[in-house]
Design a protein around this motif. Structure first.
Motif, PDB file in Angstrom:
ATOM      1  N   GLN A 215      69.963  36.316  38.424  1.00 36.55           N
ATOM      2  CA  GLN A 215      68.723  37.083  38.373  1.00 36.55           C
ATOM      3  C   GLN A 215      68.229  37.230  36.936  1.00 36.55           C
ATOM      4  N   ALA A 216      69.146  37.517  36.024  1.00 36.53           N
ATOM      5  CA  ALA A 216      68.758  37.635  34.612  1.00 36.53           C
ATOM      6  C   ALA A 216      68.269  36.289  34.080  1.00 36.53           C
ATOM      7  N   PHE A 217      68.921  35.207  34.494  1.00 37.13           N
ATOM      8  CA  PHE A 217      68.514  33.863  34.081  1.00 37.13           C
ATOM      9  C   PHE A 217      67.120  33.549  34.606  1.00 37.13           C
ATOM     10  N   ARG A 218      66.869  33.915  35.864  1.00 32.06           N
ATOM     11  CA  ARG A 218      65.556  33.670  36.464  1.00 32.06           C
ATOM     12  C   ARG A 218      64.464  34.479  35.750  1.00 32.06           C
ATOM     13  N   GLU A 219      64.756  35.722  35.438  1.00 35.00           N
ATOM     14  CA  GLU A 219      63.764  36.565  34.762  1.00 35.00           C
ATOM     15  C   GLU A 219      63.467  36.050  33.362  1.00 35.00           C
ATOM     16  N   LYS A 220      64.494  35.592  32.665  1.00 35.90           N
ATOM     17  CA  LYS A 220      64.290  35.062  31.317  1.00 35.90           C
ATOM     18  C   LYS A 220      63.402  33.830  31.348  1.00 35.90           C
ATOM     19  N   HIS A 221      63.537  33.022  32.399  1.00 37.27           N
ATOM     20  CA  HIS A 221      62.793  31.762  32.498  1.00 37.27           C
ATOM     21  C   HIS A 221      61.721  31.824  33.585  1.00 37.27           C
ATOM     22  N   ARG A 222      61.155  32.998  33.756  1.00 36.71           N
ATOM     23  CA  ARG A 222      60.125  33.171  34.778  1.00 36.71           C
ATOM     24  C   ARG A 222      58.994  32.161  34.566  1.00 36.71           C
ATOM     25  N   GLY A 223      58.627  31.461  35.635  1.00 33.55           N
ATOM     26  CA  GLY A 223      57.571  30.449  35.551  1.00 33.55           C
ATOM     27  C   GLY A 223      58.065  29.068  35.177  1.00 33.55           C
ATOM     28  N   ASN A 224      59.352  28.967  34.838  1.00 36.70           N
ATOM     29  CA  ASN A 224      59.938  27.676  34.474  1.00 36.70           C
ATOM     30  C   ASN A 224      60.455  27.012  35.748  1.00 36.70           C
ATOM     31  N   LYS A 225      59.767  25.975  36.179  1.00 37.59           N
ATOM     32  CA  LYS A 225      60.118  25.311  37.434  1.00 37.59           C
ATOM     33  C   LYS A 225      61.517  24.713  37.392  1.00 37.59           C
ATOM     34  N   ALA A 226      61.901  24.139  36.269  1.00 40.83           N
ATOM     35  CA  ALA A 226      63.213  23.517  36.152  1.00 40.83           C
ATOM     36  C   ALA A 226      64.336  24.544  36.289  1.00 40.83           C
ATOM     37  N   ALA A 227      64.134  25.737  35.715  1.00 38.05           N
ATOM     38  CA  ALA A 227      65.140  26.793  35.818  1.00 38.05           C
ATOM     39  C   ALA A 227      65.302  27.238  37.269  1.00 38.05           C
ATOM     40  N   GLU A 228      64.182  27.374  37.965  1.00 39.77           N
ATOM     41  CA  GLU A 228      64.234  27.769  39.370  1.00 39.77           C
ATOM     42  C   GLU A 228      64.912  26.688  40.204  1.00 39.77           C
ATOM     43  N   GLU A 229      64.625  25.426  39.919  1.00 37.18           N
ATOM     44  CA  GLU A 229      65.256  24.324  40.642  1.00 37.18           C
ATOM     45  C   GLU A 229      66.765  24.308  40.427  1.00 37.18           C
ATOM     46  N   LEU A 230      67.186  24.627  39.205  1.00 43.10           N
ATOM     47  CA  LEU A 230      68.610  24.646  38.903  1.00 43.10           C
ATOM     48  C   LEU A 230      69.311  25.725  39.727  1.00 43.10           C
ATOM     49  N   ILE A 231      68.721  26.902  39.789  1.00 41.83           N
ATOM     50  CA  ILE A 231      69.304  27.986  40.582  1.00 41.83           C
ATOM     51  C   ILE A 231      69.363  27.604  42.055  1.00 41.83           C
ATOM     52  N   LEU A 232      68.283  27.023  42.574  1.00 39.83           N
ATOM     53  CA  LEU A 232      68.255  26.619  43.982  1.00 39.83           C
ATOM     54  C   LEU A 232      69.316  25.555  44.265  1.00 39.83           C
ATOM     55  N   SER A 233      69.514  24.644  43.327  1.00 39.66           N
ATOM     56  CA  SER A 233      70.527  23.609  43.494  1.00 39.66           C
ATOM     57  C   SER A 233      71.919  24.216  43.549  1.00 39.66           C
ATOM     58  N   GLU A 234      72.185  25.172  42.669  1.00 37.61           N
ATOM     59  CA  GLU A 234      73.501  25.812  42.642  1.00 37.61           C
ATOM     60  C   GLU A 234      73.732  26.646  43.901  1.00 37.61           C
ATOM     61  N   ARG A 235      72.699  27.300  44.387  1.00 37.30           N
ATOM     62  CA  ARG A 235      72.835  28.088  45.616  1.00 37.30           C
ATOM     63  C   ARG A 235      73.043  27.191  46.827  1.00 37.30           C
ATOM     64  N   HIS A 236      72.409  26.029  46.820  1.00 37.08           N
ATOM     65  CA  HIS A 236      72.608  25.080  47.902  1.00 37.08           C
ATOM     66  C   HIS A 236      74.066  24.608  47.930  1.00 37.08           C
ATOM     67  N   GLU A 237      74.635  24.351  46.766  1.00 34.30           N
ATOM     68  CA  GLU A 237      76.045  23.969  46.692  1.00 34.30           C
ATOM     69  C   GLU A 237      76.931  25.055  47.301  1.00 34.30           C
ATOM     70  N   MET A 238      76.615  26.303  46.986  1.00 31.87           N
ATOM     71  CA  MET A 238      77.390  27.421  47.513  1.00 31.87           C
ATOM     72  C   MET A 238      77.274  27.514  49.041  1.00 31.87           C
ATOM     73  N   GLU A 239      76.068  27.355  49.552  1.00 28.09           N
ATOM     74  CA  GLU A 239      75.857  27.417  51.002  1.00 28.09           C
ATOM     75  C   GLU A 239      76.626  26.309  51.715  1.00 28.09           C
ATOM     76  N   LEU A 240      76.605  25.116  51.151  1.00 27.85           N
ATOM     77  CA  LEU A 240      77.316  23.997  51.759  1.00 27.85           C
ATOM     78  C   LEU A 240      78.816  24.253  51.758  1.00 27.85           C
ATOM     79  N   TYR A 241      79.323  24.815  50.677  1.00 21.30           N
ATOM     80  CA  TYR A 241      80.755  25.098  50.627  1.00 21.30           C
ATOM     81  C   TYR A 241      81.146  26.072  51.735  1.00 21.30           C
ATOM     82  N   HIS A 242      80.376  27.125  51.904  1.00 23.18           N
ATOM     83  CA  HIS A 242      80.701  28.109  52.940  1.00 23.18           C
ATOM     84  C   HIS A 242      80.653  27.494  54.339  1.00 23.18           C
ATOM     85  N   ARG A 243      79.781  26.513  54.550  1.00 21.22           N
ATOM     86  CA  ARG A 243      79.667  25.878  55.873  1.00 21.22           C
ATOM     87  C   ARG A 243      80.744  24.831  56.119  1.00 21.22           C
TER      88      ARG A 243
END
Length: 258
Positions: A215-243
């Motif tokens: 959340q702090a990373f997202r707020e620091k880079h608010r509006g930065n598409k690449a930063a948001e994509e990085l977070i989404l990619s990492e969350r996708h990895e986490m979701e896949l692991y749990h499944r």
């Protein structure tokens, strides 16, 4: 290619470095697992030389240093990681025998041939590939020296298409544990031990710290598409692991040079 299929190397170099500088570990693992793997290594002394390749900020390296004698050199591509690594070593009073240096696995390593007693690499050998790493790094080990690496591996002969496709997009060298052990043998090592990293190495020691700082990373880079994509990619990895965690994970492979 969707953001979910991007490999970590496709994101901005500086953005990756900043993101992972905020957590102690840059991949799954734990102090307990590092110590367990170290328990299979014999004959380390105060004169031993240890190389931790792809050391990141040194989470596992500091555990190594606190539980074994010898001189330890950590090597990583990211200068900011190495700055944090050396700062952590100073804070823990380890800088007299623990040093981080900037370097690439893709190039000749800064060690003399047959000068290293133990090569360590937690979750990082994939950067050049398991087989290539085992073969190229062997020249730096003394006779009877050890290698200890953790590597993504399949637990089953078959797996669902979604997780198979994900890994084929990210790391085609993922393979079953018996095949990885055979690769270690073929590279000139006696396989000493293998064990699967427990689930908490992913959930407690990797995903949870990442989620906490996102959340702090997202707020620091608010509006930065690449930063948001990085977070989404990492969350996708986490979701896949749990499944799909029953089908894959990290495995420690420990071998002794013939």
């Amino acid at each position: 290619m969707s953001n979910e299929c991007k490999t970590i190397h496709e994101f901005d170099f500086n953005l990756i470095c900043e993101y992972f500088s905020n957590v102690e570990r840059q991949g799954p693992g734990s102090p307990e697992v590092t110590i367990k793997a170290l328990g299979f290594i014999d004959n380390l002394t105060t004169e031993s030389r240890i190389a931790d390749l792809g050391c990141g900020t040194g989470g596992q390296t500091m555990t190594l240093a606190q539980n074994t004698p010898g001189q330890i050199t950590g090597l990583d591509l990211f200068p900011d990681f190495i700055n944090i690594f050396n700062r952590n070593a100073r804070t823990l009073g380890l800088s007299g025998r623990v040093k981080g240096i900037v370097g690439s696995m893709q190039e000749t390593l800064p060690f003399e041939k047959e000068s290293v007693d133990l090569i360590w690499s937690e979750g990082a050998i994939y950067n050049i590939g398991f087989e290539r790493g085992l073969n190229e790094w062997r020249q730096y080990l003394k006779k009877d020296g050890y290698i200890a690496v953790s590597e993504a591996s399949w637990f089953t002969a078959e797996r669902p298409a979604e997780i198979y496709d994900y890994w084929m997009a990210h790391y085609t060298e993922i393979d079953t544990i018996p095949n990885k052990v055979a690769q270690m043998q073929n590279a000139g090592y006696i396989p000493v031990a293998t064990f699967i990293l427990p689930e908490n190495c992913w959930t407690e020691h990797y995903f949870a710290p990442c989620c906490k700082m996102q959340q702090a990373f997202r707020e620091k880079h608010r509006g930065n598409k690449a930063a948001e994509e990085l977070i989404l990619s990492e969350r996708h990895e986490m979701e896949l692991y749990h499944r799909y965690k029953e089908f894959y994970g990290y495995v420690f492979y420990i071998g002794k040079k013939l």
